[in-house]
Design an enzyme around this catalytic site. Structure first.
Site, short mmCIF file in Angstrom:
data_model
loop_
_atom_site.label_atom_id
_atom_site.label_comp_id
_atom_site.label_asym_id
_atom_site.label_seq_id
_atom_site.Cartn_x
_atom_site.Cartn_y
_atom_site.Cartn_z
N SER A 123 -96.45 -55.82 32.17
CA SER A 123 -97.48 -56.66 32.78
C SER A 123 -98.28 -55.81 33.76
O SER A 123 -98.91 -54.84 33.36
CB SER A 123 -96.86 -57.89 33.46
OG SER A 123 -97.86 -58.74 33.96
N THR A 124 -98.25 -56.13 35.04
CA THR A 124 -99.02 -55.40 36.04
C THR A 124 -98.66 -53.91 36.02
O THR A 124 -97.50 -53.54 36.15
CB THR A 124 -98.74 -55.97 37.45
OG1 THR A 124 -98.88 -57.38 37.41
CG2 THR A 124 -99.71 -55.39 38.47
N HIS A 153 -99.30 -58.16 29.23
CA HIS A 153 -100.07 -59.31 29.71
C HIS A 153 -101.51 -58.87 29.98
O HIS A 153 -101.81 -58.30 31.02
CB HIS A 153 -99.47 -59.87 31.01
CG HIS A 153 -98.07 -60.38 30.85
ND1 HIS A 153 -97.22 -60.55 31.93
CD2 HIS A 153 -97.36 -60.75 29.75
CE1 HIS A 153 -96.06 -61.01 31.49
NE2 HIS A 153 -96.12 -61.14 30.18
N MET A 168 -95.15 -58.01 37.08
CA MET A 168 -94.81 -59.08 38.02
C MET A 168 -94.07 -60.20 37.29
O MET A 168 -94.33 -60.47 36.13
CB MET A 168 -96.10 -59.63 38.64
CG MET A 168 -95.90 -60.61 39.78
SD MET A 168 -97.50 -61.09 40.49
CE MET A 168 -98.07 -59.52 41.11
N ASP A 205 -90.87 -62.32 33.00
CA ASP A 205 -91.04 -62.40 31.56
C ASP A 205 -90.33 -61.21 30.91
O ASP A 205 -90.47 -60.07 31.35
CB ASP A 205 -92.54 -62.37 31.20
CG ASP A 205 -92.79 -62.62 29.72
OD1 ASP A 205 -91.98 -63.31 29.08
OD2 ASP A 205 -93.82 -62.13 29.21
#
Length: 198
Positions: free
Chosen positions: A21-22, A48, A140, A143
């Protein structure tokens, strides 16, 4: 299991699945660019990212990687030496019913993350059992943790990025805290470790 943890060849391995993600775009690039052109496993990546960015992301990775990288489309085959990038806004799953592994792209639904690493990893666990290597990179939230649990229950291996090299130590820490990570590694070592599986 010991052979996989030490990074030696695992003859049953059929797929590498990566979630992030991030900070994920840079981390995924770091990993994929370390894989050799003749990498013997397919790679499936869920980051993401909004739908309008994932196709361009795949094109950029293809231009800098030795393996082939493409934006996943429904029913694409999972081919050794090629990475498929899950499209934003949708859910990507693995379908093992045919002789050749393929991906299924479905509407995102009311899931918070589209693509969801949990959904991807869960489908990998159901389809491949112990024949997958998963990697949870910077991001973050949590998930990927539920998907990692399913992978572990089916006998697959899960690696995670360490805190020092993560932009946000949420997703990998969640997997480590839950006890589902077999190896915790700095980002710069993950690509080489995946190459070592070959």
């Amino acid at each position: 299991m010991i052979s996989r943890l030490t990074g030696s060849r695992h003859d049953s391995l059929r797929l590498v699945a990566i979630g992030a993600s991030t900070g994920g775009p840079v981390a995924v690039q770091n990993v994929l660019t370390k894989l050799p052109a003749d990498y013997p496993y397919p790679v499936l990546v869920a980051v993401h990212m909004p739908a309008e960015f994932t196709a361009t992301f795949a094109e950029r990775l293809d231009s800098v990687s030795r393996i082939k990288v493409k934006h996943a489309r429904d029913n694409d085959a999972l081919i050794p030496g090629q990475a498929l990038i899950a499209p934003g806004g949708m859910q990507t799953l693995v379908d093992s019913r045919a002789e050749t592994l393929r991906v299924k792209i479905k509407p995102g639904g009311d899931q918070l993350y589209k693509p969801s690493v949990d959904i991807l990893f869960g489908s990998v666990a159901r389809s491949l059992g112990d024949a997958a290597q998963a990697v949870v990179l910077t991001g973050m939230g949590s998930d990927g943790t539920e998907g990692a649990r399913m992978l572990k229950e089916h006998g697959s291996s899960v690696w995670s990025q360490d805190q020092a090299t993560s932009v946000v130590y949420g997703m990998p820490y969640s997997v480590v805290k839950a006890g589902y990570s077999d190896r915790v590694m700095p980002l710069d070592e993950i690509g080489a470790a995946l190459s070592g599986l070959a």
